[in-house]
Scaffold this active site. Structure first.
Site, short mmCIF file in Angstrom:
data_model
loop_
_atom_site.label_atom_id
_atom_site.label_comp_id
_atom_site.label_asym_id
_atom_site.label_seq_id
_atom_site.Cartn_x
_atom_site.Cartn_y
_atom_site.Cartn_z
CG ASN A 1 -1.66 1.00 1.40
OD1 ASN A 1 -1.81 1.93 0.53
ND2 ASN A 1 -2.33 1.51 2.66
CE LYS B 1 0.02 3.34 4.89
NZ LYS B 1 -0.02 3.60 6.27
CG HIS C 1 -5.73 1.71 5.16
ND1 HIS C 1 -5.38 2.64 5.96
CD2 HIS C 1 -4.72 0.95 5.05
CE1 HIS C 1 -4.21 2.45 6.33
NE2 HIS C 1 -3.76 1.20 6.02
CD GLU D 1 -3.03 5.41 6.73
OE1 GLU D 1 -3.05 5.54 5.68
OE2 GLU D 1 -2.08 4.97 7.62
CD GLU E 1 -3.42 -2.72 7.52
OE1 GLU E 1 -2.34 -2.85 6.99
OE2 GLU E 1 -4.02 -1.72 7.22
N GLY F 1 2.39 2.16 10.58
CA GLY F 1 3.27 3.28 10.52
C GLY F 1 4.40 3.72 11.97
CB SER G 1 5.31 -1.70 12.02
OG SER G 1 4.87 -0.51 12.03
C1 PEP Z 1 -0.86 0.22 6.10
O1 PEP Z 1 -0.86 1.22 6.04
O2 PEP Z 1 -1.54 -0.48 5.53
C2 PEP Z 1 0.43 -0.46 7.00
C3 PEP Z 1 0.39 -1.53 7.37
O3 PEP Z 1 1.43 0.41 6.88
P1 PEP Z 1 2.89 0.15 7.61
O4 PEP Z 1 3.48 -1.16 7.00
O5 PEP Z 1 3.80 1.38 7.09
O6 PEP Z 1 2.93 -0.14 9.16
#
Ligand code: PEP
Length: 248
Positions: free
Chosen positions: A8, A10, A93, A95, A165, A171, A210
């Site tokens: 992703n 973003k 997601h 976000e 998630e 992040g 992460s």
């Molecule tokens: C995400 O936004 O789907 C995600 C898992 O981000 P990150 O790997 O940066 O934590």
């Protein structure tokens, strides 16, 4: 079932950067034992799909509107994503849920639109830190699944995917422990079976939050982990491929 490693990007990636990631992915994807997917920003889908055409790497969007067309300035429909070269779309997601107030009902409407357009949806679920501390993580995730998934979610040649998630792990450099991932993925599998019947067994359950080259092997070895949704590390082709090599 092969694991799926999905990137992703973003709101990152101009033409030069997109080519710098997609080119090495095209060369590095051959012979991997997992499925590979990248989800660039909508402006880059056509460019990335062109670079990756005929390769082992699929392309997806990061969101879509619930309607196919109409007076919705600035929005992009599932049919448009498909037309640009996408076969997948990330929906719900955290976000989008926090930045745009998306509810489970909104996500469900988008899932239906994605399926109607022939896109495989990746529906994201996950608890906040406060919800986990309160002991409500499984209840929150179960509610998100019940509200977001549609009938037919697991049907067809490209069944939908769920991504667990935890919001506090996205992040931040923090990941859920392998024991917590195992417990939550088992809960998600049981919920999928209750909601979708035997078809629930066909749904891959990704872990996201992460995931990096140095923790991928441990997380991807956890039972019921069907792959990873990768944010930050997907912006570096070498890191993304290293995560993919840790998959089965
Ligand atoms: C995400 O936004 O789907 C995600 C898992 O981000 P990150 O790997 O940066 O934590």
């Amino acid at each position: 079932m092969r694991q799926l490693i999905a990137g992703n990007w973003k709101m990152n990636g101009l033409t030069e950067q997109a080519a710098a990631i997609a080119g090495p992915l095209r060369r590095g994807a051959d012979g991997l034992g997992c499925d590979l997917l990248v989800c660039p920003p909508a402006t880059m889908i056509g460019t990335v799909a062109h670079i990756l055409v005929g390769s082992a790497v699929a392309v997806g969007g990061q969101d879509c509107h619930a309607k196919a067309s109409g007076a919705h300035t600035g929005d992009i429909s599932a049919v448009m994503l498909r037309d640009s070269g996408a076969n997948w779309v990330i929906l719900g997601h955290s976000e989008r849920r926090s930045d745009h107030g998306e509810s489970d009902a909104t996500v469900r409407a988008k899932v239906l639109a994605a399926r109607a357009a022939g896109l495989a949806p990746i529906v994201c679920v996950g608890e906040t830190e406060a919800q986990r501390v309160a002991g409500a993580a499984e209840q929150v995730v179960g509610g998100q699944l019940a509200g977001s998934l549609s009938d037919g979610f697991a049907d067809g040649a490209a069944p939908g995917v769920v991504a667990y998630e935890p919001v506090w792990a996205i992040g931040t450099g923090r990941t859920a422990t392998e024991a917590d991932v195992a417990a939550m993925h088992a809960h998600i599998r049981a919920t999928l079976t209750a909601l979708l019947g035997p078809a629930g067994a066909r749904v891959r359950i990704l872990y996201g939050g992460s995931v990096k080259p140095d923790n991928a092997a441990g997380l991807l070895a956890v039972p019921e982990v069907g792959g990873a949704l990768v944010g930050g590390a997907s912006l570096n082709a070498a890191d993304f491929l290293a995560i993919a090599r840790a998959a089965r």
